[in-house]
Write a protein that holds these residues in place. Structure first.
Motif, short mmCIF file in Angstrom:
data_model
loop_
_atom_site.label_atom_id
_atom_site.label_comp_id
_atom_site.label_asym_id
_atom_site.label_seq_id
_atom_site.Cartn_x
_atom_site.Cartn_y
_atom_site.Cartn_z
N PRO A 150 0.81 -1.22 0.00
CA PRO A 150 0.00 0.00 0.00
C PRO A 150 0.84 1.26 0.00
O PRO A 150 1.96 1.29 0.51
CB PRO A 150 -0.80 -0.12 1.30
N SER B 229 3.88 6.53 -3.04
CA SER B 229 3.71 5.11 -3.25
C SER B 229 4.71 4.35 -2.39
O SER B 229 5.70 4.92 -1.92
CB SER B 229 3.92 4.76 -4.73
N THR C 112 -7.25 12.90 -2.51
CA THR C 112 -8.24 13.91 -2.91
C THR C 112 -9.29 14.10 -1.82
O THR C 112 -9.65 15.23 -1.48
CB THR C 112 -8.92 13.47 -4.22
N THR D 144 -3.07 3.03 2.07
CA THR D 144 -4.14 2.97 1.09
C THR D 144 -3.71 2.29 -0.20
O THR D 144 -2.54 2.39 -0.60
CB THR D 144 -4.65 4.39 0.76
N GLU D 145 -4.65 1.61 -0.81
CA GLU D 145 -4.45 1.05 -2.16
C GLU D 145 -4.95 2.04 -3.22
O GLU D 145 -4.79 1.79 -4.41
CB GLU D 145 -5.23 -0.28 -2.30
N ARG D 146 -5.56 3.14 -2.78
CA ARG D 146 -6.14 4.13 -3.71
C ARG D 146 -5.57 5.50 -3.36
O ARG D 146 -6.25 6.36 -2.83
CB ARG D 146 -7.66 4.15 -3.58
N LEU D 147 -4.29 5.69 -3.66
CA LEU D 147 -3.60 6.88 -3.22
C LEU D 147 -4.26 8.16 -3.74
O LEU D 147 -4.53 9.08 -2.98
CB LEU D 147 -2.13 6.83 -3.67
N GLN D 148 -4.53 8.25 -5.02
CA GLN D 148 -5.07 9.48 -5.58
C GLN D 148 -6.46 9.78 -5.03
O GLN D 148 -6.74 10.93 -4.63
CB GLN D 148 -5.14 9.38 -7.11
N ALA D 149 -7.33 8.77 -4.97
CA ALA D 149 -8.69 9.00 -4.48
C ALA D 149 -8.70 9.40 -3.01
O ALA D 149 -9.40 10.34 -2.62
CB ALA D 149 -9.53 7.74 -4.70
N ASP D 150 -7.92 8.71 -2.17
CA ASP D 150 -7.92 9.02 -0.75
C ASP D 150 -7.23 10.35 -0.46
O ASP D 150 -7.63 11.08 0.45
CB ASP D 150 -7.23 7.90 0.03
#
Length: 328
Positions: free
Chosen positions: A224, A285, A265, A257-263
């Protein structure tokens, strides 16, 4: 990069006493590729490389370099390869130039001494005795010997150990230049940044087994990403959106997190709307070092649990035997 230059299938290497340093390792290296073998001390890196270099025969499995067995066909394979060992062991009283000329005398198609010393940044040290070189300069001399015969395949075992940061960067640039010229490079290293910078692909060994392989990006993608920041005094982490799954250490917060950009934001939108400043905000990352250390830790934990389970089973078997003895 379509030609396979190094092919390893089910490789095993055992030693006296039953110790098996390499246990069923398989990988391949394409022509013009930089491939890194990583692992902690005792992982089997050097034992594997020695088999590729033809210094010993495998206990099991198969090794092919240029489609040939490097041990039984050593006379054909060796002139096409360059080898940089962890320690060159050159005569200490010879000068750098004398050492190169001596080595050139037993190397087919050797480069001129001035050329190879220029490649590794030792031209100005040609008249210096080997014993007067620094540790990093000795590694450069080791590299010069490996490059002397214009190898098609270059084996580098811990190539930048002892080098200062400038020497390490210069060596990286040289390895990239060799790759651009078509040289295939297989290296072992303890510097994870080195593998991340240089390798097209890599493999991580642990206790003689290959546990993960791929490009550096593929390997780090298995772990993650993280977001770190510090909340202002009086703003508890409990106010963060629940979807972010944050871990708080006082005012210091870390989000895996596995969703760096979304989280990220979502976090920045919340901070904007709440009027909160996120001090020391750092989002990135996973690094190769994090992936490597996590693999090593997970394997170590699994080994401890397995040992504990074995001891429990042993005690259970012992108690059962005692009970059986008591009933006879």
């Amino acid at each position: 990069m379509t030609d396979t230059v190094i092919d390893v299938q089910g490789l095993r290497r055992g030693y006296a006493g039953g110790f098996e340093a390499v246990r069923g390792v398989s990988f391949s290296v394409a022509r013009g590729e930089i491939f890194a073998l990583l692992g902690t001390n005792g992982a089997g890196k050097t034992s594997t490389v020695e088999l590729l270099e033809g210094l010993a025969a495998p206990t099991g499995g198969q090794v092919r370099v240029f489609g040939l067995d490097p041990y039984t066909r050593r006379a054909e394979v060796r002139p096409r390869t360059g080898v940089m060992l962890q320690e060159g062991g050159f005569p200490s009283d010879l000068t750098v130039a004398e050492t190169v000329r001596m080595w050139a005398g037993v190397t087919t198609g050797a480069r001129p001494a001035a050329e190879v010393l220029g490649l590794v940044g030792l031209a100005a040290r040609a008249s210096v005795r080997v014993k007067q070189l620094s540790g990093g300069e000795r590694r450069r001399l080791d590299l010069a010997m490996a490059l002397l015969g214009r190898p098609e395949v270059l084996f580098l075992d811990e190539p930048t150990t002892g080098m200062d940061p400038e020497g390490r960067r210069d060596t990286w640039a040289l390895v990239r230049e060799l790759r651009a010229q078509g040289t295939t490079v297989l290296l072992t290293t303890h510097y994870l940044e080195e593998a991340e910078e240089l390798a097209d692909r890599l493999a991580i060994l642990h206790e003689g087994e290959l546990v993960l392989s791929g490009t550096p990006a593929e390997v780090t993608a298995t772990r993650p990403a993280r977001i770190r920041f510090t909340l202002p005094a009086g703003v508890p982490a409990a106010r963060l959106p629940l979807a972010l799954h944050a871990a708080a250490y006082g005012q210091r917060v870390e989000i895996r997190t596995e969703r760096l950009q979304a989280d990220l934001t979502a976090l920045l939108r919340w901070a904007h709307d709440a009027g909160v400043e996120l001090a020391g905000l750092d989002a990135r990352s996973a690094s190769l070092e994090e992936a490597f250390l996590e693999i090593a830790q997970n394997r170590r934990t699994a080994g401890i649990e397995a040992d504990a389970g074995a001891r429990t089973d042993s005690r259970t078997d012992s108690r059962t035997d005692d009970m059986m003895v008591g009933t006879r």
